[in-house]
Enzyme design. Structure first.
Site, PDB file in Angstrom:
ATOM      1  N   THR A  49       0.832  -1.206   0.000  1.00  0.00           N
ATOM      2  CA  THR A  49       0.000   0.000   0.000  1.00  0.00           C
ATOM      3  C   THR A  49       0.865   1.254   0.000  1.00  0.00           C
ATOM      4  OG1 THR A  49      -0.091  -0.301   2.383  1.00  0.00           O
ATOM      5  CG2 THR A  49      -2.025  -0.982   1.127  1.00  0.00           C
ATOM      6  N   LEU A 139      12.801  -8.279   6.903  1.00  0.00           N
ATOM      7  CA  LEU A 139      12.647  -7.625   8.205  1.00  0.00           C
ATOM      8  C   LEU A 139      13.365  -6.282   8.237  1.00  0.00           C
ATOM      9  CD1 LEU A 139      13.034 -10.862  10.345  1.00  0.00           C
ATOM     10  CD2 LEU A 139      10.934  -9.738   9.582  1.00  0.00           C
ATOM     11  N   SER A 140      13.806  -5.866   7.071  1.00  0.00           N
ATOM     12  CA  SER A 140      14.341  -4.524   6.862  1.00  0.00           C
ATOM     13  C   SER A 140      15.638  -4.231   7.609  1.00  0.00           C
ATOM     14  CB  SER A 140      13.286  -3.476   7.195  1.00  0.00           C
ATOM     15  OG  SER A 140      13.511  -2.381   6.372  1.00  0.00           O
ATOM     16  N   SER A 142      18.114  -3.355   6.034  1.00  0.00           N
ATOM     17  CA  SER A 142      18.674  -2.208   5.315  1.00  0.00           C
ATOM     18  C   SER A 142      18.241  -0.893   5.969  1.00  0.00           C
ATOM     19  CB  SER A 142      18.293  -2.236   3.834  1.00  0.00           C
ATOM     20  OG  SER A 142      16.895  -2.240   3.659  1.00  0.00           O
ATOM     21  N   ASP A 186       9.663   1.347   5.839  1.00  0.00           N
ATOM     22  CA  ASP A 186      10.699   0.687   6.638  1.00  0.00           C
ATOM     23  C   ASP A 186      11.503   1.689   7.445  1.00  0.00           C
ATOM     24  OD1 ASP A 186       9.779  -1.504   5.329  1.00  0.00           O
ATOM     25  OD2 ASP A 186      11.527  -1.727   4.018  1.00  0.00           O
TER      26      ASP A 186
HETATM   27  P1  ADP Z   1      16.188  -6.489   4.164  1.00  0.00           P
HETATM   28  O1  ADP Z   1      16.189  -5.016   4.317  1.00  0.00           O
HETATM   29  O2  ADP Z   1      14.827  -7.058   4.032  1.00  0.00           O
HETATM   30  O3  ADP Z   1      16.957  -7.199   5.229  1.00  0.00           O
HETATM   31  P2  ADP Z   1      17.646  -5.791   1.810  1.00  0.00           P
HETATM   32  O4  ADP Z   1      18.075  -6.554   0.622  1.00  0.00           O
HETATM   33  O5  ADP Z   1      16.836  -4.571   1.619  1.00  0.00           O
HETATM   34  O6  ADP Z   1      16.921  -6.826   2.787  1.00  0.00           O
HETATM   35  O7  ADP Z   1      18.924  -5.335   2.630  1.00  0.00           O
HETATM   36  C1  ADP Z   1      19.908  -6.286   2.983  1.00  0.00           C
HETATM   37  C2  ADP Z   1      21.278  -5.708   2.695  1.00  0.00           C
HETATM   38  O8  ADP Z   1      21.548  -4.641   3.610  1.00  0.00           O
HETATM   39  C3  ADP Z   1      22.393  -6.695   2.914  1.00  0.00           C
HETATM   40  O9  ADP Z   1      22.614  -7.470   1.771  1.00  0.00           O
HETATM   41  C4  ADP Z   1      23.565  -5.773   3.208  1.00  0.00           C
HETATM   42  O10 ADP Z   1      24.087  -5.224   2.021  1.00  0.00           O
HETATM   43  C5  ADP Z   1      22.910  -4.638   3.961  1.00  0.00           C
HETATM   44  N1  ADP Z   1      23.000  -4.801   5.426  1.00  0.00           N
HETATM   45  C6  ADP Z   1      21.983  -4.833   6.302  1.00  0.00           C
HETATM   46  N2  ADP Z   1      22.431  -4.915   7.572  1.00  0.00           N
HETATM   47  C7  ADP Z   1      23.773  -4.946   7.500  1.00  0.00           C
HETATM   48  C8  ADP Z   1      24.828  -5.023   8.470  1.00  0.00           C
HETATM   49  N3  ADP Z   1      24.587  -5.094   9.777  1.00  0.00           N
HETATM   50  N4  ADP Z   1      26.105  -5.025   8.009  1.00  0.00           N
HETATM   51  C9  ADP Z   1      26.377  -4.943   6.690  1.00  0.00           C
HETATM   52  N5  ADP Z   1      25.431  -4.871   5.753  1.00  0.00           N
HETATM   53  C10 ADP Z   1      24.146  -4.880   6.130  1.00  0.00           C
HETATM   54 MG    MG Z   2      15.478  -3.650   2.850  1.00  0.00          MG
END
Ligand code: ADP
Ligand code: MG
EC number: 2.7.1.6
Length: 398
Positions: A49, A139-140, A142, A186
């Site tokens: 949404t 679960l975000s 990123s 997010d």
């Molecule tokens: P989600 O946000 O659902 O977990 P995304 O693909 O949006 O999945 O984001 C994941 C990416 O964010 C990872 O592949 C990495 O590049 C980065 N990331 C997230 N947390 C960390 C962390 N603690 N250290 C390094 N990279 C991270």
């Molecule tokens: Mg993400």
């Protein structure tokens, strides 16, 4: 949830600020100025949404990303994460260019870029991260990484920005610098959630409200089941659904599908008969916005159990109308409901990632086991199951 603990981050308890400060000192040879935390999130209801100007209702998880940080005066940005290989990434802040930076460092570098692009007086920094947010599980992680970085820089450079502004900077970083076309949910969840609440966000005007969500007080649990699958069609399918929704809005002459009311839905669907695939997308968005409002009405009235069927109806809509579920997500939902769950749905972008399951406290372990056994019987990877305790948004730890 015996049987899951060994393999999974079940509690989400962070390593602790001390551990992260020690790691920072080991990497950079000096103590950090401070430690900041930002959580992962699950979306209780309101899926897809957010790019239709609609409603979402996420809650923050106890799983957090910690950022230890110290400012630098030489315009250099150094980044290190316990969750990434490759050691320290070193960048010059005046050389940051959108989409040029690959890998995980693009997320925090994007924050510095977006702040500077907004004219904010942010300089270099040393940053080290530790995280208990599972990555790529919907679960975000990123947004947790982005918002922890934004909050750290906000304090290091005394920018005085509000949480919602930090969320917008984080979204800008992810959209323009990393190159991921995500909505604002997010980052807002990571920045603005509060303990014991879900966050009602109107993605049109960005107004939000804390909605009481007292699971423990009512003898309930919300389980998150990470299926550990991510089907590759995910990204293209997201763009396709988004384009379909925009086509629907254009054909109906509204600014966004948010402007189609439930009462007007049958008429809207008839009008869209000549647009293949679009009516089902529109039906999902319109009914999903209604479900968000209904869930909020239940929570405001203290009738938490009553949200179960709404969650389950949301799953059916994502599976049948939006067509973004997958066999693993459907198996979680079907198995959990058959084992006595009050409601269950996939959460996040779809084609994998996680599902949420609302259960009576006493039934939680049995339902978790039923899901795990069903996955084993189907030959899927063992799912990771943990509890979503509505937790705090981003904050400074020390
Ligand atoms: P989600 O946000 O659902 O977990 P995304 O693909 O949006 O999945 O984001 C994941 C990416 O964010 C990872 O592949 C990495 O590049 C980065 N990331 C997230 N947390 C960390 C962390 N603690 N250290 C390094 N990279 C991270
Ligand atoms: Mg993400």
């Amino acid at each position: 949830m015996a049987g899951h603990e060994a393999a999974t981050p079940t509690t989400g308890r962070p390593h602790g600020a001390r551990h992260t400060a020690d790691r920072f000192a080991a990497v950079y040879g000096a103590a950090p100025t401070g430690i900041w935390a930002a959580p992962g999130r699950v979306n209780l209801i309101g899926e897809h949404t957010d790019y239709n100007d609609g409603f979402v209702l996420p809650l923050a998880l106890p799983h957090t990303t910690l950022a230890a940080a110290a400012p630098r005066t030489d315009g250099v940005l150094r980044l290190h994460s316990g969750g990434a290989d490759g050691g320290v990434v070193e960048l010059r802040i005046d050389a940051l260019r959108p989409t040029a930076q690959g890998g995980w460092a693009a997320y925090p570098a994007g924050i510095v870029w977006a702040m500077r692009e907004a004219g904010l007086p942010v300089g270099g920094a040393d940053l080290h991260y530790d995280s208990t947010v599972p990555t790529g599980a919907g679960l975000s992680s990123s947004a947790a990484l982005e918002v922890a970085t934004a909050l750290a820089l906000n304090d290091l450079y005394a920018l005085g920005l509000e949480p919602q502004r930090l969320a917008r900077i984080a979204q800008r970083a992810e959209n323009a610098f990393v190159g991921v076309p995500c909505g604002i949910m997010d980052q807002t969840a990571a920045a603005c959630c509060t303990e014991g609440h879900a966050l009602f966000l109107d993605t049109r005007d960005l107004t939000h409200r804390q909605v009481p969500f007292d699971l423990a007080g009512e003898g309930l649990r919300l389980l998150v089941v990470d299926t550990r699958v991510k089907h590759e069609l995910g990204d293209g399918a997201y763009a396709e659904r988004r384009a379909g929704c925009e086509r629907g809005a254009r054909a109906l002459g509204v600014r966004a599908l948010r402007d189609v009311s439930g009462a007007h839905l049958p008429e809207a669907l008839a009008e869209l008969a000549g647009e293949p695939g679009v009516p089902a997308l529109v039906r999902h968005i319109v009914t999903e916005n209604q479900r968000v409002e209904e869930v909020i009405a239940c929570l405001d009235a203290g009738r938490t159990r009553a949200i179960g069927p709404l969650l389950t109806a949301g799953h059916a809509s994502l599976r049948d109308d939006f067509a973004i579920s997958c066999p693993e997500l459907d198996l979680v939902v079907d198995t959990a409901l058959a084992a006595g769950a009050l409601g269950a749905r996939m959460t996040g972008g779809g084609f994998g990632g996680s599902a949420i399951v609302l259960v009576e406290e006493a039934a939680a372990a049995g339902i978790g086991t039923a899901v795990t056994e069903a996955f084993a019987a189907a030959g899927h990877l063992e799912p990771r199951i943990f509890e979503a305790v509505p937790s705090a948004g981003a904050h400074r730890l020390q």
